[in-house]
Write an enzyme that holds these catalytic residues in place. Structure first.
Site, mmCIF file in Angstrom:
data_model
loop_
_atom_site.group_PDB
_atom_site.id
_atom_site.type_symbol
_atom_site.label_atom_id
_atom_site.label_comp_id
_atom_site.label_asym_id
_atom_site.label_seq_id
_atom_site.Cartn_x
_atom_site.Cartn_y
_atom_site.Cartn_z
ATOM 1 N N ASP A 140 0.854 -1.195 0.000
ATOM 2 C CA ASP A 140 0.000 0.000 0.000
ATOM 3 C C ASP A 140 0.889 1.243 0.000
ATOM 4 O O ASP A 140 1.820 1.357 0.784
ATOM 5 C CB ASP A 140 -0.889 -0.026 1.264
ATOM 6 C CG ASP A 140 -1.866 1.128 1.298
ATOM 7 O OD1 ASP A 140 -2.999 0.963 0.821
ATOM 8 O OD2 ASP A 140 -1.490 2.200 1.795
ATOM 9 N N ASP A 144 -3.916 2.356 -5.107
ATOM 10 C CA ASP A 144 -2.620 2.371 -4.416
ATOM 11 C C ASP A 144 -2.288 1.103 -3.642
ATOM 12 O O ASP A 144 -1.350 1.102 -2.855
ATOM 13 C CB ASP A 144 -2.509 3.609 -3.514
ATOM 14 C CG ASP A 144 -3.145 3.409 -2.148
ATOM 15 O OD1 ASP A 144 -4.166 2.693 -2.060
ATOM 16 O OD2 ASP A 144 -2.601 3.961 -1.185
ATOM 17 N N GLU A 145 -3.034 0.035 -3.852
ATOM 18 C CA GLU A 145 -2.689 -1.168 -3.092
ATOM 19 C C GLU A 145 -3.060 -2.448 -3.820
ATOM 20 O O GLU A 145 -3.924 -2.461 -4.698
ATOM 21 C CB GLU A 145 -3.357 -1.148 -1.719
ATOM 22 C CG GLU A 145 -4.858 -1.248 -1.767
ATOM 23 C CD GLU A 145 -5.486 -0.990 -0.399
ATOM 24 O OE1 GLU A 145 -5.434 -1.906 0.449
ATOM 25 O OE2 GLU A 145 -6.019 0.102 -0.203
HETATM 26 N N1 DCP Z 1 -8.872 8.336 -0.775
HETATM 27 C C1 DCP Z 1 -9.983 9.120 -1.010
HETATM 28 N N2 DCP Z 1 -10.987 9.190 -0.070
HETATM 29 C C2 DCP Z 1 -10.884 8.503 1.093
HETATM 30 C C3 DCP Z 1 -9.780 7.688 1.336
HETATM 31 C C4 DCP Z 1 -8.774 7.619 0.371
HETATM 32 O O1 DCP Z 1 -10.065 9.749 -2.058
HETATM 33 N N3 DCP Z 1 -11.858 8.592 1.992
HETATM 34 C C5 DCP Z 1 -7.786 8.303 -1.777
HETATM 35 C C6 DCP Z 1 -6.687 9.253 -1.386
HETATM 36 C C7 DCP Z 1 -5.609 8.393 -0.838
HETATM 37 C C8 DCP Z 1 -5.798 7.113 -1.613
HETATM 38 O O2 DCP Z 1 -7.194 7.011 -1.869
HETATM 39 O O3 DCP Z 1 -4.320 8.943 -1.008
HETATM 40 C C9 DCP Z 1 -5.312 5.889 -0.869
HETATM 41 O O4 DCP Z 1 -6.040 5.744 0.323
HETATM 42 P P1 DCP Z 1 -5.421 5.109 1.621
HETATM 43 O O5 DCP Z 1 -6.530 4.747 2.515
HETATM 44 O O6 DCP Z 1 -4.454 4.037 1.251
HETATM 45 O O7 DCP Z 1 -4.657 6.315 2.323
HETATM 46 P P2 DCP Z 1 -3.310 7.048 1.966
HETATM 47 O O8 DCP Z 1 -2.553 6.343 0.906
HETATM 48 O O9 DCP Z 1 -3.598 8.481 1.689
HETATM 49 O O10 DCP Z 1 -2.509 6.983 3.328
HETATM 50 P P3 DCP Z 1 -1.797 5.737 4.065
HETATM 51 O O11 DCP Z 1 -0.349 6.097 4.110
HETATM 52 O O12 DCP Z 1 -2.402 5.677 5.405
HETATM 53 O O13 DCP Z 1 -2.078 4.514 3.259
HETATM 54 CA CA CA Z 2 -2.207 4.105 1.007
HETATM 55 CA CA CA Z 3 -4.928 2.082 0.135
#
Ligand code: DCP
Ligand code: CA
Ligand code: CA
Length: 364
Positions: free
Chosen positions: A16, A110-111
């Site tokens: 991720d 992203d994962e």
């Molecule tokens: N995303 C979004 N709305 C949300 C959650 C996420 O648009 N409610 C989008 C933005 C994030 C991406 O999806 O960058 C990936 O979500 P993740 O939950 O994996 O969170 P992040 O990558 O931002 O952070 P982490 O480092 O905790 O994985």
């Molecule tokens: Ca992420």
């Molecule tokens: Ca994710």
């Protein structure tokens, strides 16, 4: 006679990206690096899609309203999302995953889960993949490595950002026993509260419950909780469906009537097609030439070979054969090349780490 079910030990990696959208914005806009940023919201309305780690210090989180975020962190910088860019990077990382296995199940941009059961060490593969992601995209990812999807998903969160955690088979039971049930994937806020009310706070408490008890209180999910409390989760990694065909085409402003001109166009189309195939890590056995004539009649000529093609020179060679197979019946307004009978393109370039296992000391 006793019957045993022997299930082979699986090795599953969950990868991720860290603060995905926010990290991409900081990568592309150096002036945002090291600063609290929120992607997607605006100070007056909108919702935070992603928060940089600098913003998280202030409590800014995904799905929070822009107003609340700004209150928590007054100097928060809001930026607009650029989905095309995130999609491109997503394809790039999927490409890296496919260099290691075709058993890749993307969960979101992203994962993904990867089944790397065939490798001596999933831990080292995860390290390699993360370092490749960093070199090729400039971004960091975190990974969880364990015996199934449920556990590797929990583990990838453990040492975030830019970290990884391995839960080898022998550590699973102890790890789960002390784990707060709210950290179990599939236990949301509502279920968590219900479990707490029932006196179930951690994995050990959960494991004490009978399957009947869990079914009674949680319905269908009861069986799932019963199993995952024991580290059992048999869901396989489901690779993404391979598309039926990949194609490129071109319409001309002036109709063309000479094969020679068409060959020139086919060259650039073959080049485009090769790029697209590489990007999606695909190759194909059936090549099709599509010709649309100025009278709007359409013709397709196909040939299936023994080899999976992705190279532009080979593609051009075959498509030229198809072009000369039969005379043009009219001037041409569109030509296209497509490949079907597709397969994943495997790139056999595993690096040193996976090639030279020093058998005894290899981690799970
Ligand atoms: N995303 C979004 N709305 C949300 C959650 C996420 O648009 N409610 C989008 C933005 C994030 C991406 O999806 O960058 C990936 O979500 P993740 O939950 O994996 O969170 P992040 O990558 O931002 O952070 P982490 O480092 O905790 O994985
Ligand atoms: Ca992420
Ligand atoms: Ca994710």
């Amino acid at each position: 006679m006793e019957e045993f079910t022997v299930t082979e030990q699986r090795k599953i990696i969950h990868i991720d990206m860290d603060a995905f959208f926010a990290s991409v914005e900081q990568l592309d806009h150096p002036e945002l690096r090291g600063k609290p940023i929120a992607v997607g919201g605006s100070s007056s309305r909108g919702v935070v899609a992603a928060a940089s780690y600098e913003a998280r210090v202030y409590g800014v989180r995904s799905a929070m309203s822009g107003i609340v975020a700004k209150k928590l962190c007054p100097h928060l910088i809001f930026t607009k999302p650029r989905f095309e860019r995130y999609k491109d990077i997503s394809k790039q990382i999927q490409g890296i995953f496919l260099e290691y296995t075709s058993m890749v199940e993307p969960l979101s941009l992203d994962e993904a889960f990867l089944d790397v059961s065939g490798y001596p060490s999933a831990t080292l593969i995860a390290e390699e993949i993360r370092s490749k992601i960093k070199i090729e995209t400039g971004l960091t990812a975190s990974a969880g490595i364990s015996i199934n999807k449920f556990l590797s998903k929990i583990a990838s969160d453990w040492n975030k950002p830019d970290g990884q955690k391995t839960l080898p088979p022998g550590d699973v039971s102890k790890f789960l026993e002390s784990l707060d049930v709210k950290k179990f994937h599939g236990i949301g806020k509502k279920t968590k509260l219900k479990m707490y009310q029932l006196g179930i706070f951690n994995g050990k408490d959960l494991k004490k419950q009978t399957e009947d008890f869990l079914n009674f209180h949680f319905g269908k999910a009861g069986k799932y909780y019963y199993e995952v409390a024991r580290g059992v989760h048999n869901s396989p990694v489901k690779p993404q469906r391979i598309p039926k065909s990949v194609g490129v085409e071109r319409t001309f402003e002036k109709n063309l009537s000479s094969e020679l001109f068409l060959v020139e166009k086919l060259e650039s189309l073959a080049d485009q097609l090769e790029k697209r195939l590489l990007k999606n890590k695909l190759s194909g056995k059936t090549i099709t030439l599509k010709i649309k004539y100025s009278d709007f009649k359409q013709q397709t000529r196909s040939k299936t070979g023994n080899l999976y093609l992705s190279n532009k020179d080979l593609i051009l060679e075959r498509v030229k054969d198809l072009l000369y197979q039969e005379e043009l019946s009219n001037s041409v307004r569109l030509i296209g090349i497509s490949l079907s009978s597709l397969n994943t393109l495997r790139v056999e370039n595993k690096t040193k780490l996976s090639k030279k296992p020093s058998q005894l000391s290899l981690p799970f």
